[in-house]
Design an enzyme around this catalytic site. Structure first.
Site, mmCIF file in Angstrom:
data_model
loop_
_atom_site.group_PDB
_atom_site.id
_atom_site.type_symbol
_atom_site.label_atom_id
_atom_site.label_comp_id
_atom_site.label_asym_id
_atom_site.label_seq_id
_atom_site.Cartn_x
_atom_site.Cartn_y
_atom_site.Cartn_z
ATOM 1 N N PRO A 26 49.244 75.635 23.985
ATOM 2 C CA PRO A 26 48.068 76.243 23.355
ATOM 3 C C PRO A 26 47.646 75.471 22.103
ATOM 4 C CG PRO A 26 49.635 77.925 23.983
ATOM 5 C CD PRO A 26 50.319 76.607 24.205
ATOM 6 N N ARG A 51 7.217 50.153 16.916
ATOM 7 C CA ARG A 51 7.032 51.439 16.270
ATOM 8 C C ARG A 51 8.354 52.036 15.775
ATOM 9 N NH1 ARG A 51 5.944 51.458 21.765
ATOM 10 N NH2 ARG A 51 6.854 53.086 23.085
ATOM 11 N N GLY A 83 48.812 71.227 28.754
ATOM 12 C CA GLY A 83 49.021 71.193 27.295
ATOM 13 C C GLY A 83 49.388 72.545 26.743
ATOM 14 N N ARG A 134 45.956 72.786 21.779
ATOM 15 C CA ARG A 134 45.992 71.314 21.845
ATOM 16 C C ARG A 134 44.616 70.739 22.201
ATOM 17 N NH1 ARG A 134 50.567 73.434 20.059
ATOM 18 N NH2 ARG A 134 52.160 71.837 19.671
ATOM 19 N N LYS A 167 42.629 71.597 24.812
ATOM 20 C CA LYS A 167 42.316 71.474 26.253
ATOM 21 C C LYS A 167 40.876 71.920 26.520
ATOM 22 C CE LYS A 167 45.671 74.116 27.586
ATOM 23 N NZ LYS A 167 46.189 74.387 26.247
ATOM 24 N N SER A 168 40.550 73.132 26.092
ATOM 25 C CA SER A 168 39.197 73.648 26.394
ATOM 26 C C SER A 168 38.132 72.804 25.712
ATOM 27 C CB SER A 168 39.079 75.101 25.943
ATOM 28 O OG SER A 168 40.039 75.877 26.635
ATOM 29 N N ASN A 217 -0.185 56.142 20.357
ATOM 30 C CA ASN A 217 -0.089 57.600 20.385
ATOM 31 C C ASN A 217 -1.466 58.198 20.134
ATOM 32 O OD1 ASN A 217 3.107 57.574 18.710
ATOM 33 N ND2 ASN A 217 2.722 57.790 20.871
ATOM 34 N N GLU A 252 11.840 52.704 24.936
ATOM 35 C CA GLU A 252 11.235 53.793 25.704
ATOM 36 C C GLU A 252 11.217 53.467 27.196
ATOM 37 O OE1 GLU A 252 9.127 57.496 25.499
ATOM 38 O OE2 GLU A 252 10.953 56.581 26.245
ATOM 39 N N HIS A 303 12.398 57.386 21.153
ATOM 40 C CA HIS A 303 11.085 57.641 21.775
ATOM 41 C C HIS A 303 11.175 58.965 22.524
ATOM 42 C CE1 HIS A 303 9.948 53.394 21.001
ATOM 43 N NE2 HIS A 303 11.241 53.196 21.166
ATOM 44 N N ARG A 324 11.754 60.826 16.944
ATOM 45 C CA ARG A 324 10.950 59.746 17.525
ATOM 46 C C ARG A 324 10.423 58.882 16.391
ATOM 47 N NH1 ARG A 324 6.624 62.717 21.286
ATOM 48 N NH2 ARG A 324 5.807 60.591 21.510
ATOM 49 N N HIS A 325 9.915 57.736 16.707
ATOM 50 C CA HIS A 325 9.286 56.833 15.722
ATOM 51 C C HIS A 325 8.074 57.557 15.104
ATOM 52 C CE1 HIS A 325 6.144 56.604 18.733
ATOM 53 N NE2 HIS A 325 7.120 56.460 19.608
HETATM 54 N N1 LIG Z 1 42.793 66.193 21.709
HETATM 55 C C1 LIG Z 1 42.971 67.153 20.804
HETATM 56 N N2 LIG Z 1 44.174 67.281 20.182
HETATM 57 C C2 LIG Z 1 44.359 68.240 19.257
HETATM 58 N N3 LIG Z 1 43.407 69.119 18.878
HETATM 59 C C3 LIG Z 1 42.206 69.024 19.452
HETATM 60 C C4 LIG Z 1 41.926 68.049 20.444
HETATM 61 N N4 LIG Z 1 40.658 68.203 20.850
HETATM 62 C C5 LIG Z 1 40.162 69.233 20.151
HETATM 63 N N5 LIG Z 1 41.077 69.733 19.313
HETATM 64 C C6 LIG Z 1 40.943 70.843 18.355
HETATM 65 O O1 LIG Z 1 41.719 71.941 18.872
HETATM 66 C C7 LIG Z 1 40.965 73.148 18.693
HETATM 67 C C8 LIG Z 1 41.421 74.200 19.680
HETATM 68 O O2 LIG Z 1 41.161 73.654 20.938
HETATM 69 P P1 LIG Z 1 41.174 74.549 22.254
HETATM 70 O O3 LIG Z 1 40.754 75.943 21.992
HETATM 71 O O4 LIG Z 1 40.410 73.765 23.236
HETATM 72 O O5 LIG Z 1 42.726 74.536 22.592
HETATM 73 P P2 LIG Z 1 43.399 74.892 23.975
HETATM 74 O O6 LIG Z 1 44.429 73.860 24.227
HETATM 75 O O7 LIG Z 1 42.365 75.123 25.003
HETATM 76 O O8 LIG Z 1 44.090 76.247 23.565
HETATM 77 P P3 LIG Z 1 44.463 77.444 24.552
HETATM 78 O O9 LIG Z 1 45.392 76.888 25.568
HETATM 79 O O10 LIG Z 1 45.043 78.444 23.655
HETATM 80 O O11 LIG Z 1 43.134 77.890 25.138
HETATM 81 C C9 LIG Z 1 39.547 72.683 18.904
HETATM 82 O O12 LIG Z 1 38.634 73.520 18.291
HETATM 83 C C10 LIG Z 1 39.512 71.322 18.273
HETATM 84 O O13 LIG Z 1 39.131 71.434 16.906
HETATM 85 O O1 LIG Z 2 8.014 61.295 30.628
HETATM 86 P P1 LIG Z 2 6.691 61.593 29.928
HETATM 87 O O2 LIG Z 2 6.505 63.043 29.672
HETATM 88 O O3 LIG Z 2 5.545 60.925 30.623
HETATM 89 O O4 LIG Z 2 6.818 60.923 28.472
HETATM 90 C C1 LIG Z 2 7.141 59.527 28.390
HETATM 91 C C2 LIG Z 2 6.004 58.859 27.661
HETATM 92 O O5 LIG Z 2 6.010 59.271 26.301
HETATM 93 C C3 LIG Z 2 5.675 58.149 25.483
HETATM 94 O O6 LIG Z 2 6.803 57.742 24.719
HETATM 95 C C4 LIG Z 2 4.562 58.638 24.617
HETATM 96 O O7 LIG Z 2 4.431 57.863 23.538
HETATM 97 C C5 LIG Z 2 5.294 57.014 26.421
HETATM 98 O O8 LIG Z 2 5.535 55.737 25.886
HETATM 99 C C6 LIG Z 2 6.160 57.338 27.612
HETATM 100 O O9 LIG Z 2 5.729 56.729 28.837
#
Ligand SMILES: Nc1ncnc2c1ncn2[C@@H]1O[C@H](COP(=O)(O)OP(=O)(O)OP(=O)(O)O)[C@@H](O)[C@H]1O
Ligand SMILES: O=P(O)(O)OC[C@H]1O[C@](O)(CO)[C@@H](O)[C@@H]1O
Length: 606
Positions: free
Chosen positions: A116, A444, A114, A118, A120-121, A332, A467, A535, A325-326
């Site tokens: 510049p 919840r 592409g 466009r 890409k990054s 809890n 969850e 959750h 989370r809820h």
């Molecule tokens: N598919 C897309 N088409 C056009 N613009 C896009 C698209 N995806 C993201 N952008 C916008 O284009 C901006 C510039 O993108 P980016 O820096 O990735 O361009 P680039 O092609 O990597 O440029 P260069 O080649 O100069 O590094 C992004 O911040 C975003 O807002």
């Molecule tokens: O992966 P961990 O750290 O055990 O946490 C998951 C746990 O947390 C909870 O959502 C706590 O409410 C449980 O329902 C769930 O099993």
């Protein structure tokens, strides 16, 4: 085949464990039987499997017995169907003649194409985050970064003039070194998806890349071209470049003119992907105007299919992704995991205040958006005048940028009349950006979502947001698990990401990651705001995606109850905000965003 359902409505198949020819394909609950859920290309050591409640012989399995008469000729080399870490396991016939079966890594090299600015990054950064979140090791290799690192002189447009041989050779050298670094990473650092981020603007360059890569075993090459004919977006993109490393600290208008000249230099030799690549049977995706149109050619393989799926769904629309989370539930308070308990009075109070808080934030964002567009319009106007346009023409072009941003997304529009009673400028357009509220189907979460007015929000419940299911441990406290099933407790502590709770419906974090894949893609597709009322595990996995967390952190992120997170996708990453609930003063206080839990305590209290 006998079928029953567990406490959460999941179907549990009870197969005949002694069926002839049973193949060890993974199934819910199988990882704890097979030990660490083996990566697809590793043989699990059956002797080192995690202990489970059942001996292997008793464990109900969901495999359909294969007929002993038909022995499919097993693939002796590379796997040709999807291979998902922790979700699939391909075991080859032990009696295969090959002395050591070669488990081929399906590797993917994505080559960006592409002009510049466009995107890409931008696309690369999203793909890197997505593949890594799916647990495929993915890394980007950017030729521009190498140029900036090695280049003594500045990066003005003249340097990119393809008619200057010395500079063209330098640019080729930077690209070649970048590709070699990618190849080294694939071969020596267990990389799975390497992304080559450069303009790669000619067929000749693309052919040389394919020729260099064809020596590598099991590597698929996929070209992704970003094409943009949207003048407003291009103007906006080029303005963003002024904040980038090439123009930081320089005069904005002069920098904009210089960058526009740089693009013209590339346009002299740019060859878009098309028939010539098709005749060479290359694989490619052409993303036109941020996915308004996507052309995919010769797409084969699971990893390349994931790229197409993702690129069909992302967008640049400024919006907010809210996560919480809820409200506090009765379990809890008791320290019990899983289950389906209702909210406590404090949980009910939280939900009321959460709805008010989100309504306020929704208005504040709209005002910020309006001001940002006005600033962008001024900048565009100034740049256009500096480029020699008349002030009238410049004003018209710049105003259209603001108008384009004010139009709500095409998903649905909240009722302007309903919002007209607001007394601030962002309603001059009569539009408030739509807002979705998603909950799980657990009491919840549903109760928390009930505080949101369905006239002003699109409220939806999703089972995939439920969850994690802790199988036989549902309803237990961590202390009870540690006492009654010490081996299981230790096994989970040992590998919390891959450990799957035994018992019907038992899940691992990896299971939930794949359960949430479609939610992540839907969040990327949305062009308006969304609040997810989930959750603890659900929050961790979604936050881990947007933060690009390493697999060692995902299962330990610190996400307490009554804490609200806001993520704003930005052109170069995401802005993150955190608000803690103050139940005494019934308000939300912004605090520094902090979710990484270095303690890594596997079972911190609920
Ligand atoms: N598919 C897309 N088409 C056009 N613009 C896009 C698209 N995806 C993201 N952008 C916008 O284009 C901006 C510039 O993108 P980016 O820096 O990735 O361009 P680039 O092609 O990597 O440029 P260069 O080649 O100069 O590094 C992004 O911040 C975003 O807002
Ligand atoms: O992966 P961990 O750290 O055990 O946490 C998951 C746990 O947390 C909870 O959502 C706590 O409410 C449980 O329902 C769930 O099993």
């Amino acid at each position: 085949m006998p079928v029953s359902s567990d406490s959460r409505g999941n179907s549990v198949f009870h197969g005949d464990v002694n069926s002839p020819g049973r193949s060890l394909t993974s199934s819910p609950g199988s990882a704890s039987r097979l030990g660490r859920a083996a990566s697809w290309h590793e043989r699990p050591n059956l002797d080192s499997r995690f202990p489970s409640f059942h001996a292997l012989s008793e464990t109900p399995v969901s495999t359909v017995p294969s007929s002993p008469r038909i022995k499919p000729r097993l693939q002796k080399k590379r796997s040709v169907t999807m291979s998902i870490p922790g979700q699939t396991f391909t075991k080859l016939n032990q009696s295969s003649s090959a002395s050591s079966v070669e488990y081929a890594d399906d590797k993917l090299v994505v080559v960006m194409v592409g002009l510049p600015a466009r995107g890409k990054s931008y696309i690369v950064n999203k793909l890197v985050r997505y593949y890594n979140w799916l647990q495929y090791s993915c890394k980007a290799f950017n030729a521009g970064n190498l140029r900036r690192k090695q280049q003594a002189h500045d990066s003005s447009a003249a340097f990119f003039d393809p008619t200057v041989p010395a500079n063209a050779r330098l640019l080729d050298e930077y690209a070649s070194q970048t590709l070699e670094a990618l190849i080294h990473w694939l071969q020596h650092e267990n990389g799975i998806v390497g992304i080559f981020d450069a303009t790669n603007s000619t067929l000749e360059r693309r052919k040389s890349i394919v020729e260099r890569l064809q020596d590598l075993p099991y590597v698929t090459v996929l070209f992704i071209e970003s094409v943009c004919s949207d003048e407003q977006l291009l103007a906006s993109n080029m303005m963003l470049k002024l904040r980038g490393p090439d123009y930081k600290g320089k005069d904005p208008q002069q920098s904009l003119l210089d960058f526009q000249n740089r693009v013209r230099m590339y346009e002299k030799k740019y060859e878009p992907l098309g028939e010539k690549e098709e005749n060479l049977n290359y694989r490619y995706i052409k993303v036109i105007n941020v996915g308004k149109k996507v052309v995919a050619y010769n797409i084969q393989g699971f990893l390349t299919g994931q790229a197409v799926f993702f690129l069909l769904n992302f967008n640049l629309s400024p919006r907010q992704i809210w996560l919480t989370r809820h409200g506090e539930s009765e379990d809890n308070v008791k320290g019990r995991i899983g289950g389906d308990a209702p909210l406590t009075p404090l949980g009910l109070q939280f939900r009321e205040d959460l709805a008010k808080f989100i309504a306020e934030q929704r208005i504040l964002f709209q005002e910020r958006l309006h001001i940002a567009q006005l600033q962008k319009s001024d900048m565009l106007q100034g740049a256009a005048i500096a480029a020699g346009e008349s002030s009238e023409t410049a004003a018209t072009a710049a105003t259209s940028v603001v108008a384009a941003a004010a139009v709500p997304s095409d998903d649905f529009t909240s009722d302007p009349d309903h919002d007209h009673d607001q007394s601030n400028s962002c309603y001059d357009d009569g539009f408030l950006k739509p807002f979705s509220v998603w909950s799980s189907m657990m009491k919840r979460s549903l109760q928390t979502a009930a505080a949101f007015d369905e006239d002003a929000y699109d409220v939806k419940a999703m089972k995939m947001l439920d969850e994690i299911c802790s199988g036989m441990c549902e309803g237990m406290t961590y202390k009870e698990i540690r006492t009654q099933y010490p081996a299981e407790y230790e096994a989970r502590k040992h590998d919390k990401l891959q450990y799957r709770y035994p018992g019907s419906g038992g899940e691992s974090y990896l299971d939930v990651i794949y359960r949430l894949q479609s939610v992540i893609v839907e969040i990327e597709r949305l062009q308006h705001h969304v609040l997810i009322i989930g959750h603890r595990v659900i929050m961790r996995i979604i936050l881990a995606y947007f933060l690009g967390c390493g697999r060692e952190d995902i299962a330990y992120l610190n996400v307490p109850l009554h804490t609200v997170y806001c993520i704003e996708p930005r052109p170069y990453g995401t802005d993150t905000y955190q608000y803690n609930y103050d139940p005494v003063n019934r308000r939300f206080v912004q605090v520094p965003f902090s979710v990484v839990n270095k303690a890594h305590d596997a079972f911190e209290e609920l």
